[in-house]
Design an enzyme around this catalytic site. Structure first.
Site, PDB file in Angstrom:
ATOM      1  N   GLU A  24       4.206  -7.916   2.664  1.00 26.79           N
ATOM      2  CA  GLU A  24       4.635  -8.650   4.123  1.00 26.79           C
ATOM      3  C   GLU A  24       3.608  -8.290   5.696  1.00 26.79           C
ATOM      4  OE1 GLU A  24       6.312  -7.564   2.230  1.00 26.79           O
ATOM      5  OE2 GLU A  24       8.265  -8.849   1.680  1.00 26.79           O
ATOM      6  N   VAL A  52       0.792  -0.794   0.205  1.00 30.85           N
ATOM      7  CA  VAL A  52      -0.076  -0.411  -0.128  1.00 30.85           C
ATOM      8  C   VAL A  52       0.631   1.217   0.146  1.00 30.85           C
ATOM      9  CG1 VAL A  52      -1.683   0.983   1.632  1.00 30.85           C
ATOM     10  CG2 VAL A  52      -1.541  -1.013   1.444  1.00 30.85           C
ATOM     11  N   CYS A  67       4.492  -1.969   3.122  1.00 32.17           N
ATOM     12  CA  CYS A  67       4.824  -3.550   2.694  1.00 32.17           C
ATOM     13  C   CYS A  67       4.014  -4.270   2.341  1.00 32.17           C
ATOM     14  CB  CYS A  67       6.283  -3.984   2.436  1.00 32.17           C
ATOM     15  SG  CYS A  67       7.826  -3.278   2.208  1.00 32.17           S
TER      16      CYS A  67
HETATM   17  N1  THU Z   1       7.814  -3.927  -1.492  1.00 35.98           N
HETATM   18  C1  THU Z   1       7.124  -5.049  -0.477  1.00 35.98           C
HETATM   19  O1  THU Z   1       6.264  -4.322  -0.245  1.00 35.98           O
HETATM   20  N2  THU Z   1       7.712  -5.895   0.437  1.00 35.98           N
HETATM   21  C2  THU Z   1       9.652  -5.682   0.206  1.00 35.98           C
HETATM   22  O2  THU Z   1      10.067  -6.029   0.690  1.00 35.98           O
HETATM   23  C3  THU Z   1       9.955  -5.004  -1.224  1.00 35.98           C
HETATM   24  C4  THU Z   1       9.043  -4.312  -1.329  1.00 35.98           C
HETATM   25  C5  THU Z   1       7.074  -2.598  -2.206  1.00 35.98           C
HETATM   26  C6  THU Z   1       7.207  -1.252  -0.976  1.00 35.98           C
HETATM   27  C7  THU Z   1       6.606  -0.283  -2.672  1.00 35.98           C
HETATM   28  O3  THU Z   1       5.153  -0.249  -2.665  1.00 35.98           O
HETATM   29  C8  THU Z   1       7.272  -0.850  -3.960  1.00 35.98           C
HETATM   30  O4  THU Z   1       7.559  -2.378  -2.971  1.00 35.98           O
HETATM   31  C9  THU Z   1       8.704  -0.646  -4.021  1.00 35.98           C
HETATM   32  O5  THU Z   1       9.435  -0.653  -3.158  1.00 35.98           O
END
Ligand code: THU
Length: 143
Positions: free
Chosen positions: A64, A52, A62
């Site tokens: 997770e 989000v 993120c």
């Molecule tokens: N992102 C995640 O959702 N999990 C991670 O462990 C790495 C990064 C997302 C955050 C952001 O919305 C996009 O990936 C680019 O960084």
């Protein structure tokens, strides 16, 4: 990784599929990097999340962390056997902050979950303890 003897092994493909399905709910208009996560629990439950983002970029959540927050708000404390993280356009492994968030949650139930990192076609599997060696966690504060 040798998966023999892992009771959750037969659900690994399902777990990765759930993470890939979850990324459809991502709100990622700034990076366009959609990520899905799925957590597998000892009682068989799956809890998913997707990233989000926010116009104030640093506030991004993120996938997770969203999944862990959902699970904890459902009353879950531990029981985490495995999780999958799926990047839509590239293989995604948990960022450093998410490794710490996952460690806190997993340590409540004393598990060292498998972390299935997936991309559109590829996959790499780890234990959380491999991704976050020498962790700082609840045990540290009690020592
Ligand atoms: N992102 C995640 O959702 N999990 C991670 O462990 C790495 C990064 C997302 C955050 C952001 O919305 C996009 O990936 C680019 O960084």
């Amino acid at each position: 990784m040798n998966r023999a003897g892992d009771p959750a092994a037969e659900r690994h493909e399902e777990l990765v599929a759930a993470a890939r399905a979850a990324l459809a709910q991502a709100y990622a208009p700034y990076s366009n990097f959609r990520v899905g996560a799925a957590l597998l629990f000892a009682d068989g439950a799956l809890v998913t999340g997707a990233n989000v983002e926010n116009a104030s970029y640093g506030l991004t959540l993120c996938a997770e962390t969203v999944a862990v927050a959902r699970a904890m708000n459902d009353g879950r404390r531990g029981g985490l056997l495995a999780l999958a993280v799926a990047g839509e356009s590239a293989l995604a492994a948990p960022c450093g902050r998410c490794r710490q968030v996952l460690h806190e949650f997993a340590s409540l139930g004393g598990t060292d979950p498998l972390v299935l990192c997936a991309g559109p076609t590829e996959r790499r599997d780890y234990r959380l303890s491999q991704l976050l060696p020498e962790p700082f966690g609840p045990d540290t504060l009690e020592a």
